[in-house]
Enzyme design. Structure first.
Site, PDB file in Angstrom:
ATOM      1  N   TYR A  55       0.772  -1.172   0.469  1.00  0.00           N
ATOM      2  CA  TYR A  55      -0.390   0.090   0.289  1.00  0.00           C
ATOM      3  C   TYR A  55       1.034   1.370  -0.097  1.00  0.00           C
ATOM      4  O   TYR A  55       0.131   2.254  -0.470  1.00  0.00           O
ATOM      5  CB  TYR A  55      -0.815  -0.131   1.207  1.00  0.00           C
ATOM      6  CG  TYR A  55      -1.801  -1.298   1.366  1.00  0.00           C
ATOM      7  CD1 TYR A  55      -2.245  -1.713   0.036  1.00  0.00           C
ATOM      8  CD2 TYR A  55      -2.552  -1.047   2.562  1.00  0.00           C
ATOM      9  CE1 TYR A  55      -2.622  -3.160   0.740  1.00  0.00           C
ATOM     10  CE2 TYR A  55      -3.401  -2.505   2.545  1.00  0.00           C
ATOM     11  CZ  TYR A  55      -4.109  -3.102   1.882  1.00  0.00           C
ATOM     12  OH  TYR A  55      -4.554  -4.179   1.943  1.00  0.00           O
ATOM     13  N   LEU A 194     -17.481  -3.584   0.684  1.00  0.00           N
ATOM     14  CA  LEU A 194     -18.728  -3.258   0.430  1.00  0.00           C
ATOM     15  C   LEU A 194     -18.631  -3.521  -0.815  1.00  0.00           C
ATOM     16  O   LEU A 194     -18.990  -1.913  -1.506  1.00  0.00           O
ATOM     17  CB  LEU A 194     -18.777  -1.718   1.364  1.00  0.00           C
ATOM     18  CG  LEU A 194     -18.995  -1.152   2.645  1.00  0.00           C
ATOM     19  CD1 LEU A 194     -18.708  -0.404   3.375  1.00  0.00           C
ATOM     20  CD2 LEU A 194     -20.033  -2.224   2.612  1.00  0.00           C
ATOM     21  N   LYS A 235     -12.470   0.902   3.689  1.00  0.00           N
ATOM     22  CA  LYS A 235     -11.973   2.297   3.783  1.00  0.00           C
ATOM     23  C   LYS A 235     -12.933   3.507   3.789  1.00  0.00           C
ATOM     24  O   LYS A 235     -13.264   3.582   3.043  1.00  0.00           O
ATOM     25  CB  LYS A 235     -10.854   2.250   2.470  1.00  0.00           C
ATOM     26  CG  LYS A 235      -9.726   3.001   2.285  1.00  0.00           C
ATOM     27  CD  LYS A 235     -10.220   4.267   1.854  1.00  0.00           C
ATOM     28  CE  LYS A 235     -10.483   4.201   0.435  1.00  0.00           C
ATOM     29  NZ  LYS A 235     -11.136   5.489  -0.423  1.00  0.00           N
ATOM     30  N   SER A 236     -11.919   4.218   4.328  1.00  0.00           N
ATOM     31  CA  SER A 236     -12.774   5.226   4.482  1.00  0.00           C
ATOM     32  C   SER A 236     -11.965   6.711   4.489  1.00  0.00           C
ATOM     33  O   SER A 236     -12.049   6.634   5.968  1.00  0.00           O
ATOM     34  CB  SER A 236     -14.208   5.800   4.953  1.00  0.00           C
ATOM     35  OG  SER A 236     -14.957   6.885   4.310  1.00  0.00           O
ATOM     36  N   ARG A 241     -18.219   8.461   7.249  1.00  0.00           N
ATOM     37  CA  ARG A 241     -18.300   7.233   6.526  1.00  0.00           C
ATOM     38  C   ARG A 241     -17.675   6.086   7.611  1.00  0.00           C
ATOM     39  O   ARG A 241     -18.306   5.510   7.941  1.00  0.00           O
ATOM     40  CB  ARG A 241     -18.135   6.938   5.125  1.00  0.00           C
ATOM     41  CG  ARG A 241     -18.979   7.768   4.541  1.00  0.00           C
ATOM     42  CD  ARG A 241     -19.077   6.714   3.000  1.00  0.00           C
ATOM     43  NE  ARG A 241     -17.564   7.798   2.228  1.00  0.00           N
ATOM     44  CZ  ARG A 241     -17.425   9.193   1.723  1.00  0.00           C
ATOM     45  NH1 ARG A 241     -18.574   9.556   1.527  1.00  0.00           N
ATOM     46  NH2 ARG A 241     -16.306   9.331   1.082  1.00  0.00           N
ATOM     47  N   ASN A 245     -19.766   3.577   9.295  1.00  0.00           N
ATOM     48  CA  ASN A 245     -19.121   1.910   9.675  1.00  0.00           C
ATOM     49  C   ASN A 245     -18.474   1.412  11.080  1.00  0.00           C
ATOM     50  O   ASN A 245     -18.873   0.611  10.646  1.00  0.00           O
ATOM     51  CB  ASN A 245     -17.866   2.700   8.899  1.00  0.00           C
ATOM     52  CG  ASN A 245     -18.209   2.512   6.748  1.00  0.00           C
ATOM     53  OD1 ASN A 245     -19.279   2.765   6.715  1.00  0.00           O
ATOM     54  ND2 ASN A 245     -16.954   2.766   6.217  1.00  0.00           N
TER      55      ASN A 245
END
Length: 279
Positions: A55, A194, A235-236, A241, A245
């Protein structure tokens, strides 16, 4: 359901090692975006952060953790290493590099990111991970993107895999893969929980319970993961969000609602084939 419900619940990976079922995924965030997202998430209440060598954000994740002011021992930190380190000695070097980038002296969970079966050294990588557990460098180990055929080879080497992180969402339920996990006591961790395009978030099987319960479609799907015992790391970087989540432990889906979401399964394979794709 009434009373005070904690923001996170956990699953046991190994004796005394409990992983929060809901965590923050960090791909493809990098640099300040990653640091800010991690710091914000921890402030909101996240205690599980998921990153990886590939990443290219481990240093930023470490900065976000430091910025949050939360003690390291209160967090569950997961990272993954690339196939160039697939040997017992290589895994130790991968850990040294990852821990330095993250600014920590231990990892809660360290994963083989891809099996790369053509290289043929993922069993040695797993053996190296077990050695890191034995000497206290990491608290638990696992794999990612391993098919049953790969997992069997690890099992034949005398190792029990605690967790396998794979692509799972309502349309990619991977029933045979997950049945193998259950049979062999392997915890399923879901990445992209998601989905990639979120198309199923508009399906009545998801929007119906969302209306009934006053929740977002994403919250319904994450609750579906949690009730199936999956570890999920959406991921956000968005505050609302992230908050939504994490807030999936104050309600419960009925068996009928779970079954309806299960029925969204298309039989599609994961986006990437781990027999040929790797890094």
């Amino acid at each position: 359901m009434s009373g005070t419900i904690e923001k996170t619940t956990t699953a046991e990976l190994a004796p005394g090692v409990h992983i929060p079922l809901l965590g923050l995924g960090t791909w493809p965030l990098t640099a300040e975006d990653a640091a800010a997202a991690v710091s914000q998430a921890i402030t909101i209440g996240y205690r599980h952060i998921d990153t990886a060598e590939n990443y290219r954000n481990e240093s930023a994740v470490g900065q976000g953790i430091l910025r949050s002011g939360i003690e390291r021992e209160e967090l569950f930190l997961t990272s993954k290493f690339n196939t160039q380190w697939h040997s017992r000695k290589g895994v130790r070097e991968a850990f040294a590099k990852a821990s330095k980038r993250l600014g920590t002296d231990y990892l809660d969970l360290f994963l083989v990111h891809w099996p790369n079966p053509a290289q043929g050294r993922f069993v040695q990588a797993c053996e190296g991970l077990q050695q890191l557990v034995d000497d206290g460098s990491i608290r638990a180990w696992g794999v990612s993107n391993f098919k049953p055929a790969h997992l069997r080879l690890v099992k034949e080497a005398g190792l029990d895999v605690p967790v396998n992180q794979v692509q799972v969402d309502p349309e990619h339920g991977q029933p045979e893969q997950l049945a193998f996990h259950r049979e062999h006591g392997i915890r399923t961790a879901a990445y992209s929980p998601l989905g990639r395009n979120g198309g199923f978030l508009g399906h009545p099987a998801v929007t119906g319970p969302a209306r009934e319960l006053g929740k977002t479609p994403a919250q319904i799907v994450l609750r579906w993961h949690v009730q199936h015992g999956h570890v999920a790391t959406p991921k956000s970087a968005n505050y609302e969000r992230q908050r939504e989540n994490l807030d999936v432990f104050s309600f419960v889906l009925t068996q009928g609602q779970l079954d309806a979401i299960d029925a969204l399964e298309t039989g599609a394979p994961p986006r990437l084939d781990s027999d040929t794709y790797f890094h």
